[in-house]
Structure formats: structure tokens, C-alpha cells
Design an enzyme around this catalytic site. Structure first.
Site, PDB file in Angstrom:
ATOM      1  N   GLU B  12       0.806  -1.223   0.000  1.00  0.00           N
ATOM      2  CA  GLU B  12       0.000   0.000   0.000  1.00  0.00           C
ATOM      3  C   GLU B  12       0.842   1.278   0.000  1.00  0.00           C
ATOM      4  OE1 GLU B  12      -3.569   0.207   0.156  1.00  0.00           O
ATOM      5  OE2 GLU B  12      -3.257  -1.841  -0.530  1.00  0.00           O
ATOM      6  N   ASP B 125      -6.325  -5.299  10.649  1.00  0.00           N
ATOM      7  CA  ASP B 125      -5.152  -6.000  10.109  1.00  0.00           C
ATOM      8  C   ASP B 125      -4.333  -6.579  11.261  1.00  0.00           C
ATOM      9  OD1 ASP B 125      -3.278  -6.943   8.310  1.00  0.00           O
ATOM     10  OD2 ASP B 125      -2.385  -4.984   7.872  1.00  0.00           O
TER      11      ASP B 125
END
Ligand SMILES: Nc1ncnc2c1ncn2[C@@H]1O[C@H](COP(=O)(O)OP(=O)(O)OP(=O)(O)O)[C@@H](O)[C@H]1O
Ligand SMILES: [Mg+2]
Lengths: 168, 225
Positions: B12, B125
Site C-alpha cells: 500500500e 489487520d
């Protein structure tokens, strides 16, 4: 005094000085308002650590758009978690009857501002005796749970960094 | 970036490590996604950065320590935050710790997670790479669990939500992550649940039920797939 480096994009230094027994506060305020004096006068009661001023000023100087008129009002505005401009400036700024004050300037040389202040400069370490931790916690809405884990400086700067998009 | 060096490169974005405003810091920058329309991309990135910051602050208010935030810069798509110098990721700690110590740590992980969920923070996460153990005495020593403070990081996929469903999914993500990285995953996870129960007493039953539902769905999927 403290000289602090800001974001590399800004390429300017921040100067922070603490004064006791300042006699010409009302005069200084007038000069700032008329644009004759380029600095920001901060109420030391609500400042835990000079780093708090560094984070607020860095945010002001890196911002694409300002909310207030000058870089100095923007620093005061950033210090507060309030989104209300007048309220923020009143909360962190000073009044004519203040005798202790923090002077914040931007640039290499702050001698011009310095020469205008009729007061005694002291070490920034003296903040520890002036600051009001209870008032700081109230101003930043730091509850007892939080006080136990993070240091108060961390809590304060994290709120300053996010004031524009988080309601504290 | 001046004063910083590349530290991690993820899917990301990139993480830089350096000194910012005179403090050890990391700069977490998100990539531009070229396949998206630029306006949409900057909008979505801005929202992600906001929710990451929001969860970090919300944790602090709840008494859960997270990195201090120094600057959130939407133009540079970057968050500048505190770097924990004397720290080890939980994944590496577990790899060298005894089962007894791991069990104590798992209880702590569960307790912090329970507190997070009790405050409606969904991490999104949960892996052992997104948890740090920081030495409280400022030393580079990780042998004594009592001297270490557990800190959750990487709130990049987090959100605020009070539903038991999302909390159950969060636990499921953690269980899967444990299974994929640690041989004693099931013992660890059992202790996590014990710790969780202590800090999220009122929500525990419902969350556990949701977790089991999600787990069953997951099993079915892997059997079919
Ligand atoms: N505040 C911090 N202090 C110390 N180390 C950190 C900090 N934040 C991140 N790290 C280290 O960098 C790694 C990656 O950070 P983070 O999880 O926030 O980013 P990420 O983009 O999700 O990366 P990844 O895809 O590898 O998970 C962490 O596993 C940890 O080792
Ligand atoms: Mg991560």
C-alpha cells in the site's frame, strides 16, 4: 531559548523564548495586530513542552491553505482543538494583564522582535513551574485513562496534528 | 525525503525512518494508485489516512498507547509519527520466546484487543507484525516481558464500529494470521480469548459467537475452493 528545525519542505527555523515580568504586553499586542511585529505571543499556562509549539507551527507552515490570516494566528489556532477561530485565539493567546509569555518567531534572526520585549528572558525549563497540567488536560480533553498510558505531550501533539478532521 | 531513509516497502505504500522535528520518527506514505481516477484516488487516500489517524487517537483516549502523531499531510499522502526505537515486533519476539512467556504475552494481546473492541475500534489487520513490544526503560533488551509494553501499530485498515460482527471478523483475521506464522497458534489464540474476555466482559459472548460464525464460513469456503 529553543531553536527548532521544522519540516524539510519549510526550510525555516522556529524560535521559542519564554519571558517573565513583561511590562509592555499591551503595546506588543497592538504592534502585532497592526502588523509591525511578526511574532506570536502564547499563554505559557497551557504549554506542556516547547514541542507542542513546534508541532503547531510546523502544521501551520506546511499547510496548503490557512484557516486564519497570518502564520502567527494560525499557530495559535492550531494549538487549540477548537475549530472556532476567536475561541482558539483567546484560549492560547494572551491578555494585557499577562506577565509571563512565550514568544514564537519564524526565521533565523529574531533580534528585531527580541528588542521590543521589556521583560526578563528565562530558560524554557521554567515552563514546568508555569504550566497548569489540569488546565492542559481540560483544554485537550485528556481523561484519566489516557493520562495513565501516554505522556501528556504525546496526547497533546497528536490532537494538534489531527484537529482539522477529528472532533476532540 | 530529506532526513529519512526507506525502511519498509509494502503493497500500500512506503515507510521511511528518520528524524522529524527533532524526534525519531517514521513517515508512512501511501502510493498513488494509477488505475484509479486521480480525484477518486486522492479522495480515498485522504479517507484512509483520516481513519488511520482517528483510530490512533481513539486508542489513546481509551488508554491504549499508540504512536504519537506529528503531522498528517494529505498532499504528501503521509503521516509522520513517533518511532519506537527500543522495540521488537511481536512476531520476532514469539519466535524466540518460551511457551510460558508466549502464553503471558497472548493474554496481554487479548486484553488490549478487548479494550480496543470495547471502545468500538476495529483494527482491521491484526497480525503479529502489527504489534510491537517496547522496552519501558529505554533499553534494547527484550528478555523480560515485564519490562515491555505492548503497542498496536498499523491502523491503516481500521475503522470505528460497534457491531459484534466486525469484532468477530477482527478476531478471525488474527487467528488466521497466527496460524500462518506460528506453530503454537491455537494455544496462543486460546490465551488471546482469555485476555479478551477480561477487558470486554459484556461484549465477549456475542463477539465469540460471531467469530465462530465467521470461522465456519471460512472453513466452508476453503473446502469448496
Ligand atoms: N511506530 C513505529 N515504531 C517502530 N517500528 C514501526 C513503527 N511503525 C511501523 N514500524 C515497523 O514497520 C513495519 C511496517 O509498518 P506498518 O505495519 O505500519 O506498515 P504497512 O504498510 O502495513 O507495512 P506491511 O505491509 O509490512 O505491514 C512494522 O511491522 C514495524 O516493524
Ligand atoms: Mg503492517
Amino acid at each position: 531559548m529553543v531553536k527548532a528545525a521544522l519540516d524539510p519542505l519549510v526550510n525555516k527555523t522556529l524560535n521559542i523564548r519564554l519571558f517573565h515580568s513583561v511590562e509592555n504586553v499591551s503595546d506588543l499586542r497592538k504592534k502585532i495586530m497592526s502588523g509591525q511585529l511578526e511574532c506570536c505571543l502564547v499563554n505559557p499556562k497551557l504549554i506542556v513542552d516547547p514541542f507542542q509549539l513546534v508541532v503547531a507551527a510546523n502544521k501551520a507552515l506546511t499547510a496548503k491553505n490557512r484557516t486564519t490570516k497570518t502564520i502567527f494566528t494560525e499557530i495559535l489556532f492550531n494549538l487549540s482543538v477548537s475549530k472556532h477561530i476567536t475561541k482558539s485565539l483567546q484560549q492560547f493567546g494572551i491578555t494585557d494583564d499577562c506577565r509571563d509569555l512565550l514568544v514564537v518567531t519564524v526565521g533565523d534572526d529574531d533580534s528585531r522582535v527580541l528588542s521590543e520585549i521589556k521583560g526578563t528572558e528565562v530558560e524554557l525549563g521554567a515552563l514546568e513551574e508555569i504550566r497548569d497540567l489540569g488546565a492542559v488536560k481540560k483544554a485537550y480533553k485528556i481523561g484519566p485513562e489516557e493520562g495513565a498510558t501516554s505522556t501528556i505531550v504525546d496526547s497533546v501533539v497528536s490532537r494538534i496534528a489531527t484537529k482539522d478532521f477529528i472532533s476532540h | 525525503m530529506e532526513g529519512f531513509e526507506l525502511f519498509r516497502q509494502g503493497a500500500e505504500g512506503r515507510i521511511f525512518k528518520g528524524v522529524y522535528l527533532g524526534k525519531p520518527a517514521i513517515a508512512k506514505e501511501r502510493f498513488v494508485k494509477k488505475y484509479r481516477h486521480p480525484d477518486l484516488d486522492s479522495h480515498l487516500t485522504k479517507e484512509r489516512i483520516k481513519s488511520e489517524s482517528r483510530s490512533i487517537i481513539r486508542c489513546k483516549s481509551a488508554g491504549i498507547r499508540t504512536p504519537a502523531l506529528y503531522l498528517v499531510d494529505f498532499n504528501r499522502r503521509t503521516i509522520f509519527m513517533e518511532y519506537f526505537e527500543n522495540s521488537i515486533v511481536v512476531k520476532d519476539f514469539i519466535a524466540q520466546a518460551s511457551n510460558e512467556v508466549i502464553s503471558k504475552l497472548a493474554l496481554k494481546i487479548g486484553a488490549v484487543l478487548g479494550k480496543m473492541h470495547a471502545n468500538s475500534i476495529i483494527h482491521g489487520d491484526l497480525t503479529t507484525s502489527n504489534m510491537l513490544l517496547v522496552n519501558k526503560n529505554g533499553q534494547k533488551s527484550y528478555s523480560n516481558l515485564q519490562d515491555l509494553e505492548l503497542i498496536f501499530i498499523d491502523f491503516g485498515l481500521s475503522h470505528v464500529e460497534s457491531s459484534a460482527e466486525d469484532k468477530g471478523v477482527d478476531l478471525y483475521v488474527l487467528e488466521r494470521a497466527l496460524i500462518s506464522t506460528h506453530s503454537t497458534a491455537s494455544e496462543i489464540f486460546d490465551q488471546v480469548l482469555e485476555g479478551y474476555k477480561l477487558e470486554n466482559k459484556s461484549g465477549f459472548k456475542e463477539v465469540l459467537a460471531k467469530f465462530k460464525e465467521v470461522q465456519a464460513r471460512g472453513r466452508k469456503r476453503t473446502m469448496v475452493g
